[in-house]
Design a protein around this motif. Sequence first.
Motif, mmCIF file in Angstrom:
data_model
loop_
_atom_site.group_PDB
_atom_site.id
_atom_site.type_symbol
_atom_site.label_atom_id
_atom_site.label_comp_id
_atom_site.label_asym_id
_atom_site.label_seq_id
_atom_site.Cartn_x
_atom_site.Cartn_y
_atom_site.Cartn_z
ATOM 1 N N PHE A 43 41.901 38.372 26.977
ATOM 2 C CA PHE A 43 41.162 39.642 26.857
ATOM 3 C C PHE A 43 41.962 40.782 27.494
ATOM 4 O O PHE A 43 42.105 41.874 26.914
ATOM 5 N N LYS A 52 43.801 42.400 38.556
ATOM 6 C CA LYS A 52 43.033 42.061 39.745
ATOM 7 C C LYS A 52 42.436 40.673 39.564
ATOM 8 O O LYS A 52 42.277 40.251 38.418
ATOM 9 N N TYR A 99 38.901 50.867 36.759
ATOM 10 C CA TYR A 99 37.720 51.738 36.768
ATOM 11 C C TYR A 99 37.916 53.016 37.585
ATOM 12 O O TYR A 99 37.143 53.961 37.443
ATOM 13 N N TYR A 124 27.576 44.815 40.486
ATOM 14 C CA TYR A 124 28.358 44.506 39.287
ATOM 15 C C TYR A 124 27.761 43.239 38.681
ATOM 16 O O TYR A 124 27.979 42.140 39.172
ATOM 17 N N GLN A 152 27.045 40.820 35.278
ATOM 18 C CA GLN A 152 27.215 40.353 33.900
ATOM 19 C C GLN A 152 26.274 39.159 33.754
ATOM 20 O O GLN A 152 25.734 38.676 34.749
ATOM 21 N N TRP A 208 26.979 36.361 31.411
ATOM 22 C CA TRP A 208 27.522 35.247 30.633
ATOM 23 C C TRP A 208 27.563 33.927 31.403
ATOM 24 O O TRP A 208 27.603 32.848 30.799
ATOM 25 N N LYS A 253 38.539 30.439 34.691
ATOM 26 C CA LYS A 253 37.690 31.205 35.618
ATOM 27 C C LYS A 253 36.661 30.328 36.324
ATOM 28 O O LYS A 253 36.013 30.762 37.274
ATOM 29 N N ASP A 256 36.349 38.033 40.837
ATOM 30 C CA ASP A 256 36.364 38.675 39.526
ATOM 31 C C ASP A 256 35.713 40.065 39.572
ATOM 32 O O ASP A 256 36.397 41.089 39.435
ATOM 33 N N HIS A 314 36.340 44.513 41.964
ATOM 34 C CA HIS A 314 36.256 45.851 41.354
ATOM 35 C C HIS A 314 35.375 46.767 42.217
ATOM 36 O O HIS A 314 35.723 47.911 42.498
HETATM 37 C C1 SOE Z 1 34.912 39.447 33.405
HETATM 38 O O1 SOE Z 1 34.000 39.196 32.383
HETATM 39 C C2 SOE Z 1 35.703 40.716 33.135
HETATM 40 O O2 SOE Z 1 36.477 40.566 31.990
HETATM 41 C C3 SOE Z 1 36.578 41.002 34.337
HETATM 42 O O3 SOE Z 1 37.522 39.987 34.568
HETATM 43 C C4 SOE Z 1 37.230 42.340 34.178
HETATM 44 O O4 SOE Z 1 38.035 42.643 35.281
HETATM 45 C C5 SOE Z 1 36.114 43.360 34.046
HETATM 46 O O5 SOE Z 1 36.643 44.635 33.986
HETATM 47 C C6 SOE Z 1 35.286 43.076 32.840
HETATM 48 O O6 SOE Z 1 34.779 41.781 32.958
#
Ligand code: SOE
Length: 364
Positions: free
Chosen positions: A15, A105, A132, A160, A162, A164, A175, A188, A192
């Motif tokens: 990615f 990072k 960011y 932060y 997510q 998933w 990961k 991860d 950030h």
């Molecule tokens: C994780 O899902 C991820 O891809 C991170 O590794 C990135 O650093 C982040 O910017 C978006 O999410």
Amino acid sequence: MSKKELRVALLGTGFMGKAHSNAWCQAGHYYDLPWKLRRTLICGRGEAALNEIATQWEWEESSTDWRAAIDRKDIDAVDICLPNYLHAPAAIAAAEAGKIVLCEKPLALSVDEARAMVQAARGVPTLVWFNYRRVPAIAYARQLIAEGRLGKIYHYNATYFQQWGADTSRPPTWKMDPALAGSGVADDLLTHSLDLSMYLNGPITEGIATTRTFAEGRSVDDAISALVNFENGSLGRFEASRFGIGCKNRNAFDIHGSGGMLRFNLEDLNRLEFLDASDPSPEQGARNLLVTDMKHPIFPNFWRPGHIIGYEHTFIAALAEFVQCLASGQDFHPNFADALKVQEALDALQQSAKARQWTPVTHS
Ligand code: SOE
């Protein structure tokens, strides 16, 4: 006169390989860069993925061994987006070969590794992809804070989230392996948030955290919550999770000071909420700023007012500014030394979670 060329090798095809490829393609289109960026070599392990990305993003050559990038004399810069455990070996080898080094990072798996990377890269320019910082709304938040519009900062809260991680049917990637990733969401996503907090609100002095793994049999953390103290006297709260159901990529913060409040959420990245506490109290309310003005930072490099930008522009802007710094001899931030500070704060929080006690952040 023809421009000097910067010949790059990109290590990694996932990615981030795509996000970085796009930045190397586009930086010179949006910014009038002093150097021409040449996509000389891309390295990755899986041949099919490697060929696909090499073709799609027009990399001149490809190799299944990242060391090819180090050995070649015609590579000026090495851009690392390999799994975390390879950041240190690749960055140190590249720096020792005199290359300019860019690294995803988190910088490393540990503070010791990060220090070794800083040491090895003393003589070469570095960039760490805390992308960011280049969201115009976040750069503008920093400007407002620097101008004193928030007054004395009391609270810095970051989330932060997510979601998933909750999908246990997903095939595990590197990961999910602590030997390859370091930890889970802490390395991860929390890194950030830590970087942004130090960029906006200064150094963290101490903290206490707790981590949780919700998925059965998983050996990395799924969530972390932390309290910290900042050097400026403000109190910080951080939450990072891969089980933040309802959030796809909610990188958010709210900052409260004597002069006002700022609120940001990456899922609506062109917006910044700003409350000015000097407004008469009956009229006080958060202004929902569209940070796409020609007087806002970063944005004017892209489009005209109101013509919003996206995730990819943060990588383009970071790279373009880095190249400008390379050409002018100025320091770029965030570099390896900045990312070491993030690693040190992360380490203190991880130690605190184990010891279940407040832990100071120690800097080398
Ligand atoms: C994780 O899902 C991820 O891809 C991170 O590794 C990135 O650093 C982040 O910017 C978006 O999410």
